[in-house]
Design a protein around this motif. Structure first.
Motif, PDB file in Angstrom:
ATOM      1  N   ASP A   1     -45.938 -20.584 -13.696  1.00  0.00           N
ATOM      2  CA  ASP A   1     -45.852 -20.878 -11.788  1.00  0.00           C
ATOM      3  C   ASP A   1     -46.565 -19.449 -11.429  1.00  0.00           C
ATOM      4  O   ASP A   1     -46.638 -19.099  -9.793  1.00  0.00           O
ATOM      5  CB  ASP A   1     -44.375 -20.799 -11.906  1.00  0.00           C
ATOM      6  N   LEU A   2     -46.068 -18.161 -12.046  1.00  0.00           N
ATOM      7  CA  LEU A   2     -46.912 -17.427 -11.307  1.00  0.00           C
ATOM      8  C   LEU A   2     -48.261 -17.225 -10.274  1.00  0.00           C
ATOM      9  O   LEU A   2     -49.209 -17.046 -12.074  1.00  0.00           O
ATOM     10  CB  LEU A   2     -45.921 -16.212 -11.727  1.00  0.00           C
ATOM     11  N   THR A   3     -48.387 -16.304  -9.481  1.00  0.00           N
ATOM     12  CA  THR A   3     -50.628 -16.407  -9.531  1.00  0.00           C
ATOM     13  C   THR A   3     -50.994 -15.077  -9.505  1.00  0.00           C
ATOM     14  O   THR A   3     -51.833 -15.284  -9.486  1.00  0.00           O
ATOM     15  CB  THR A   3     -51.028 -16.636  -7.725  1.00  0.00           C
ATOM     16  N   ASP A   4     -49.592 -14.355  -9.448  1.00  0.00           N
ATOM     17  CA  ASP A   4     -50.239 -12.817  -9.147  1.00  0.00           C
ATOM     18  C   ASP A   4     -49.368 -11.838 -10.451  1.00  0.00           C
ATOM     19  O   ASP A   4     -48.270 -11.823 -10.212  1.00  0.00           O
ATOM     20  CB  ASP A   4     -50.640 -12.363  -8.200  1.00  0.00           C
ATOM     21  N   ILE A   5     -49.969 -11.632 -11.923  1.00  0.00           N
ATOM     22  CA  ILE A   5     -49.313 -11.357 -12.841  1.00  0.00           C
ATOM     23  C   ILE A   5     -48.454  -9.507 -12.556  1.00  0.00           C
ATOM     24  O   ILE A   5     -47.778  -9.354 -12.985  1.00  0.00           O
ATOM     25  CB  ILE A   5     -50.340 -10.959 -13.967  1.00  0.00           C
ATOM     26  N   HIS A   6     -50.031  -8.798 -11.832  1.00  0.00           N
ATOM     27  CA  HIS A   6     -49.740  -7.431 -11.234  1.00  0.00           C
ATOM     28  C   HIS A   6     -47.982  -7.825 -11.192  1.00  0.00           C
ATOM     29  O   HIS A   6     -47.103  -6.289 -10.780  1.00  0.00           O
ATOM     30  CB  HIS A   6     -50.747  -7.288 -10.973  1.00  0.00           C
ATOM     31  N   ARG A   7     -47.737  -8.900 -10.165  1.00  0.00           N
ATOM     32  CA  ARG A   7     -46.393  -8.456  -9.179  1.00  0.00           C
ATOM     33  C   ARG A   7     -45.436  -8.427 -10.354  1.00  0.00           C
ATOM     34  O   ARG A   7     -44.483  -7.693 -10.004  1.00  0.00           O
ATOM     35  CB  ARG A   7     -45.429  -9.796  -8.254  1.00  0.00           C
ATOM     36  N   ALA A   8     -45.561  -9.344 -11.386  1.00  0.00           N
ATOM     37  CA  ALA A   8     -44.302  -9.575 -12.551  1.00  0.00           C
ATOM     38  C   ALA A   8     -44.523  -7.849 -13.205  1.00  0.00           C
ATOM     39  O   ALA A   8     -43.589  -7.367 -13.821  1.00  0.00           O
ATOM     40  CB  ALA A   8     -44.438 -10.369 -13.501  1.00  0.00           C
ATOM     41  N   THR A   9     -45.511  -6.989 -13.459  1.00  0.00           N
ATOM     42  CA  THR A   9     -46.024  -5.926 -14.014  1.00  0.00           C
ATOM     43  C   THR A   9     -45.289  -4.933 -13.526  1.00  0.00           C
ATOM     44  O   THR A   9     -44.853  -3.734 -13.901  1.00  0.00           O
ATOM     45  CB  THR A   9     -46.876  -5.112 -14.670  1.00  0.00           C
ATOM     46  N   LEU A  10     -45.903  -4.894 -12.348  1.00  0.00           N
ATOM     47  CA  LEU A  10     -44.781  -3.848 -11.654  1.00  0.00           C
ATOM     48  C   LEU A  10     -43.539  -4.042 -11.044  1.00  0.00           C
ATOM     49  O   LEU A  10     -42.518  -3.472 -11.290  1.00  0.00           O
ATOM     50  CB  LEU A  10     -45.812  -4.403  -9.907  1.00  0.00           C
ATOM     51  N   ALA A  11     -43.267  -4.736 -10.399  1.00  0.00           N
ATOM     52  CA  ALA A  11     -41.544  -5.599 -11.016  1.00  0.00           C
ATOM     53  C   ALA A  11     -40.893  -4.790 -12.406  1.00  0.00           C
ATOM     54  O   ALA A  11     -39.398  -4.274 -11.878  1.00  0.00           O
ATOM     55  CB  ALA A  11     -40.966  -6.579 -10.726  1.00  0.00           C
ATOM     56  N   ALA A  12     -41.294  -5.053 -13.188  1.00  0.00           N
ATOM     57  CA  ALA A  12     -40.887  -5.040 -14.590  1.00  0.00           C
ATOM     58  C   ALA A  12     -40.825  -3.287 -14.694  1.00  0.00           C
ATOM     59  O   ALA A  12     -39.774  -2.457 -15.217  1.00  0.00           O
ATOM     60  CB  ALA A  12     -41.641  -5.560 -16.145  1.00  0.00           C
ATOM     61  N   SER A  13     -41.710  -2.405 -14.848  1.00  0.00           N
ATOM     62  CA  SER A  13     -41.787  -0.833 -14.482  1.00  0.00           C
ATOM     63  C   SER A  13     -40.409  -0.410 -13.045  1.00  0.00           C
ATOM     64  O   SER A  13     -40.586   0.314 -13.931  1.00  0.00           O
ATOM     65  CB  SER A  13     -43.673  -0.515 -14.244  1.00  0.00           C
ATOM     66  N   ARG A  14     -41.067  -0.764 -12.425  1.00  0.00           N
ATOM     67  CA  ARG A  14     -39.926  -0.801 -11.381  1.00  0.00           C
ATOM     68  C   ARG A  14     -38.533  -0.660 -12.480  1.00  0.00           C
ATOM     69  O   ARG A  14     -37.654   0.348 -11.838  1.00  0.00           O
ATOM     70  CB  ARG A  14     -39.803  -1.559  -9.980  1.00  0.00           C
ATOM     71  N   ALA A  15     -38.351  -1.840 -12.647  1.00  0.00           N
ATOM     72  CA  ALA A  15     -37.018  -1.876 -12.977  1.00  0.00           C
ATOM     73  C   ALA A  15     -36.499  -0.756 -14.480  1.00  0.00           C
ATOM     74  O   ALA A  15     -35.050  -0.013 -14.230  1.00  0.00           O
ATOM     75  CB  ALA A  15     -36.432  -3.304 -13.613  1.00  0.00           C
ATOM     76  N   GLN A  16     -37.891  -0.641 -15.150  1.00  0.00           N
ATOM     77  CA  GLN A  16     -36.742   0.178 -16.303  1.00  0.00           C
ATOM     78  C   GLN A  16     -37.122   1.763 -15.669  1.00  0.00           C
ATOM     79  O   GLN A  16     -36.310   2.293 -16.163  1.00  0.00           O
ATOM     80  CB  GLN A  16     -38.724   0.046 -17.295  1.00  0.00           C
ATOM     81  N   THR A  17     -37.928   2.271 -15.095  1.00  0.00           N
ATOM     82  CA  THR A  17     -38.119   3.236 -14.286  1.00  0.00           C
ATOM     83  C   THR A  17     -36.926   3.356 -13.505  1.00  0.00           C
ATOM     84  O   THR A  17     -35.682   4.219 -13.578  1.00  0.00           O
ATOM     85  CB  THR A  17     -39.082   3.936 -13.250  1.00  0.00           C
ATOM     86  N   THR A  18     -35.899   3.157 -12.661  1.00  0.00           N
ATOM     87  CA  THR A  18     -35.112   2.801 -11.784  1.00  0.00           C
ATOM     88  C   THR A  18     -33.748   2.716 -13.251  1.00  0.00           C
ATOM     89  O   THR A  18     -32.479   3.758 -13.397  1.00  0.00           O
ATOM     90  CB  THR A  18     -34.512   1.785 -10.984  1.00  0.00           C
ATOM     91  N   MET A  19     -33.505   1.826 -14.188  1.00  0.00           N
ATOM     92  CA  MET A  19     -33.034   2.305 -15.162  1.00  0.00           C
ATOM     93  C   MET A  19     -32.346   3.567 -16.167  1.00  0.00           C
ATOM     94  O   MET A  19     -31.712   4.108 -16.259  1.00  0.00           O
ATOM     95  CB  MET A  19     -32.771   1.055 -16.681  1.00  0.00           C
ATOM     96  N   GLU A  20     -33.815   3.845 -16.312  1.00  0.00           N
ATOM     97  CA  GLU A  20     -34.012   5.494 -17.282  1.00  0.00           C
ATOM     98  C   GLU A  20     -33.693   5.840 -16.474  1.00  0.00           C
ATOM     99  O   GLU A  20     -32.758   7.429 -16.101  1.00  0.00           O
ATOM    100  CB  GLU A  20     -35.137   5.928 -17.101  1.00  0.00           C
ATOM    101  N   LEU A  21     -33.307   6.468 -14.569  1.00  0.00           N
ATOM    102  CA  LEU A  21     -33.136   6.736 -13.525  1.00  0.00           C
ATOM    103  C   LEU A  21     -32.201   7.474 -13.604  1.00  0.00           C
ATOM    104  O   LEU A  21     -31.283   8.054 -13.627  1.00  0.00           O
ATOM    105  CB  LEU A  21     -33.999   7.334 -11.679  1.00  0.00           C
ATOM    106  N   VAL A  22     -30.772   6.039 -13.555  1.00  0.00           N
ATOM    107  CA  VAL A  22     -29.215   5.792 -13.721  1.00  0.00           C
ATOM    108  C   VAL A  22     -29.064   6.548 -14.893  1.00  0.00           C
ATOM    109  O   VAL A  22     -27.898   7.352 -14.628  1.00  0.00           O
ATOM    110  CB  VAL A  22     -29.045   4.389 -12.842  1.00  0.00           C
ATOM    111  N   ALA A  23     -29.186   6.182 -16.307  1.00  0.00           N
ATOM    112  CA  ALA A  23     -29.130   6.287 -17.610  1.00  0.00           C
ATOM    113  C   ALA A  23     -28.796   8.570 -16.991  1.00  0.00           C
ATOM    114  O   ALA A  23     -28.022   9.043 -18.031  1.00  0.00           O
ATOM    115  CB  ALA A  23     -29.448   5.417 -18.508  1.00  0.00           C
ATOM    116  N   THR A  24     -30.080   8.430 -17.223  1.00  0.00           N
ATOM    117  CA  THR A  24     -29.956  10.140 -17.168  1.00  0.00           C
ATOM    118  C   THR A  24     -29.384  10.877 -15.740  1.00  0.00           C
ATOM    119  O   THR A  24     -28.226  12.058 -16.275  1.00  0.00           O
ATOM    120  CB  THR A  24     -31.370  10.157 -16.711  1.00  0.00           C
ATOM    121  N   VAL A  25     -28.982  10.043 -14.557  1.00  0.00           N
ATOM    122  CA  VAL A  25     -27.702  10.771 -13.633  1.00  0.00           C
ATOM    123  C   VAL A  25     -26.361  10.292 -14.550  1.00  0.00           C
ATOM    124  O   VAL A  25     -25.581  11.265 -14.453  1.00  0.00           O
ATOM    125  CB  VAL A  25     -27.993   9.948 -12.706  1.00  0.00           C
TER     126      VAL A  25
END
Length: 63
Positions: A23-47
């Motif tokens: 159902d997804l027409t733009d795979i870049h949105r999914a890739t970007l969302a996954a990267s953002r979630a991962q980066t934020t999770m790493e930031l929260v863990a570091t803090v």
């Protein structure tokens, strides 16, 4: 920050399901969302780790 992390993970999961079902027409949105979630999770863990380290250091100073 934790609310933002949860929202990003929800968005990432929703887009991942859409990608799997076709159902997804733009795979870049999914890739970007996954990267953002991962980066934020790493930031929260570091803090969190720094806060625990600081607390442990304060406890050592009192002894």
């Amino acid at each position: 920050m934790l609310g933002d992390l949860q929202a990003q993970q929800t968005t990432s999961n929703t887009l991942a399901v859409q990608a799997v079902t076709g159902d997804l027409t733009d795979i870049h949105r999914a890739t970007l969302a996954a990267s953002r979630a991962q980066t934020t999770m790493e930031l929260v863990a570091t803090v969190r780790n720094q806060a625990i380290s600081g607390f442990n250091e304060m406890m050592r100073m009192q002894a």
